[in-house]
Enzyme design. Structure first.
Site, PDB file in Angstrom:
ATOM      1  N   CYS A  53      88.993  32.192  20.060  1.00 41.33           N
ATOM      2  CA  CYS A  53      87.658  31.652  20.324  1.00 41.33           C
ATOM      3  C   CYS A  53      86.972  31.277  19.010  1.00 41.33           C
ATOM      4  O   CYS A  53      87.312  31.807  17.941  1.00 41.33           O
ATOM      5  CB  CYS A  53      86.790  32.685  21.030  1.00 41.33           C
ATOM      6  SG  CYS A  53      87.236  32.970  22.744  1.00 41.33           S
ATOM      7  N   CYS A 112      82.556  35.354  25.045  1.00 43.58           N
ATOM      8  CA  CYS A 112      83.420  36.022  26.022  1.00 43.58           C
ATOM      9  C   CYS A 112      83.478  37.524  25.707  1.00 43.58           C
ATOM     10  O   CYS A 112      82.999  37.986  24.658  1.00 43.58           O
ATOM     11  CB  CYS A 112      84.816  35.409  25.995  1.00 43.58           C
ATOM     12  SG  CYS A 112      85.845  35.997  24.640  1.00 43.58           S
ATOM     13  N   ILE A 168      90.498  27.543  18.790  1.00 43.26           N
ATOM     14  CA  ILE A 168      91.822  27.036  18.422  1.00 43.26           C
ATOM     15  C   ILE A 168      92.790  27.482  19.514  1.00 43.26           C
ATOM     16  O   ILE A 168      93.135  28.667  19.601  1.00 43.26           O
ATOM     17  CB  ILE A 168      92.259  27.577  17.040  1.00 43.26           C
ATOM     18  CG1 ILE A 168      91.206  27.223  15.970  1.00 43.26           C
ATOM     19  CG2 ILE A 168      93.635  27.024  16.656  1.00 43.26           C
ATOM     20  CD1 ILE A 168      91.437  27.887  14.617  1.00 43.26           C
ATOM     21  N   GLU A 208      84.001  32.044  17.925  1.00 40.50           N
ATOM     22  CA  GLU A 208      83.309  33.168  17.278  1.00 40.50           C
ATOM     23  C   GLU A 208      84.279  33.979  16.435  1.00 40.50           C
ATOM     24  O   GLU A 208      83.985  34.377  15.315  1.00 40.50           O
ATOM     25  CB  GLU A 208      82.686  34.106  18.329  1.00 40.50           C
ATOM     26  CG  GLU A 208      81.675  33.472  19.249  1.00 40.50           C
ATOM     27  CD  GLU A 208      82.299  32.929  20.518  1.00 40.50           C
ATOM     28  OE1 GLU A 208      83.296  32.184  20.425  1.00 40.50           O
ATOM     29  OE2 GLU A 208      81.793  33.231  21.601  1.00 40.50           O
TER      30      GLU A 208
HETATM   31  N1  THU Z   1      85.825  29.952  24.142  1.00 41.85           N
HETATM   32  C1  THU Z   1      85.262  30.214  22.926  1.00 41.85           C
HETATM   33  O1  THU Z   1      85.628  29.610  21.914  1.00 41.85           O
HETATM   34  N2  THU Z   1      84.294  31.155  22.867  1.00 41.85           N
HETATM   35  C2  THU Z   1      83.837  31.858  23.947  1.00 41.85           C
HETATM   36  O2  THU Z   1      83.118  32.838  23.771  1.00 41.85           O
HETATM   37  C3  THU Z   1      84.198  31.420  25.289  1.00 41.85           C
HETATM   38  C4  THU Z   1      85.466  30.659  25.355  1.00 41.85           C
HETATM   39  C5  THU Z   1      86.904  28.956  24.206  1.00 41.85           C
HETATM   40  C6  THU Z   1      88.269  29.542  24.411  1.00 41.85           C
HETATM   41  C7  THU Z   1      89.005  28.372  25.029  1.00 41.85           C
HETATM   42  O3  THU Z   1      89.517  27.571  23.985  1.00 41.85           O
HETATM   43  C8  THU Z   1      87.935  27.590  25.765  1.00 41.85           C
HETATM   44  O4  THU Z   1      86.693  28.075  25.280  1.00 41.85           O
HETATM   45  C9  THU Z   1      87.971  27.760  27.275  1.00 41.85           C
HETATM   46  O5  THU Z   1      88.003  29.080  27.623  1.00 41.85           O
END
Ligand code: THU
Length: 132
Positions: free
Chosen positions: A53, A86, A43, A55
């Site tokens: 993120c 991440c 989001i 997760e």
């Molecule tokens: N993102 C995630 O949702 N999870 C991760 O572990 C890596 C990154 C999302 C955050 C952002 O909305 C997009 O990926 C680009 O970084």
């Protein structure tokens, strides 16, 4: 099979990604010790740092419903390569999971890698370090 169900849920939630800034869709599904599964998507926010993120969305949903411990988590990204959690998400997973939990990093239901937390966040700083 547990992995497939988690991956399927993560893929379903990926469709809900609010990601107009990066256009990178991510879905996640968390299995808690209770047997309940929660899904989440990324989001984003116009103030980029406020982005959540996938997760963490899924984990926060579960914890706020009273869940205690993560047993497994699946992550499905948007690219041809595998999307690993991440750094911030690794730390948040560590707060609620044992070192040997299964982290399922998937491209789809048939292509996935399984890692445990110690492999992707070795020597983590945890509540034990705070003597809590
Ligand atoms: N993102 C995630 O949702 N999870 C991760 O572990 C890596 C990154 C999302 C955050 C952002 O909305 C997009 O990926 C680009 O970084």
């Amino acid at each position: 099979m547990e992995y497939k169900e988690l991956i399927k849920t993560a893929i379903k939630y990926r469709e809900r990604a609010y990601c107009g800034y990066s256009n990178f869709h991510v879905g996640s599904a968390v299995l808690f010790e209770s047997g309940n599964i929660y899904g989440g998507c990324n989001i984003e926010n116009s103030s980029y740092g406020a982005t959540n993120c996938a997760e963490r969305t899924a984990i926060c949903k579960g914890i706020s419903e009273g869940e205690k411990e993560i047993k497994a988590i699946a992550i499905v990204g948007d690219s041809k390569t595998f999307t690993y959690p991440c750094g911030i998400c690794r730390q948040v997973i560590a707060e609620f999971a044992a070192k040997d939990i299964e982290i399922i990093i998937a491209k789809n239901e048939d292509e996935y890698i399984i890692k445990n937390l110690e492999e992707i966040l070795p020597s983590a700083f945890t509540k034990e370090d705070l003597n809590k």
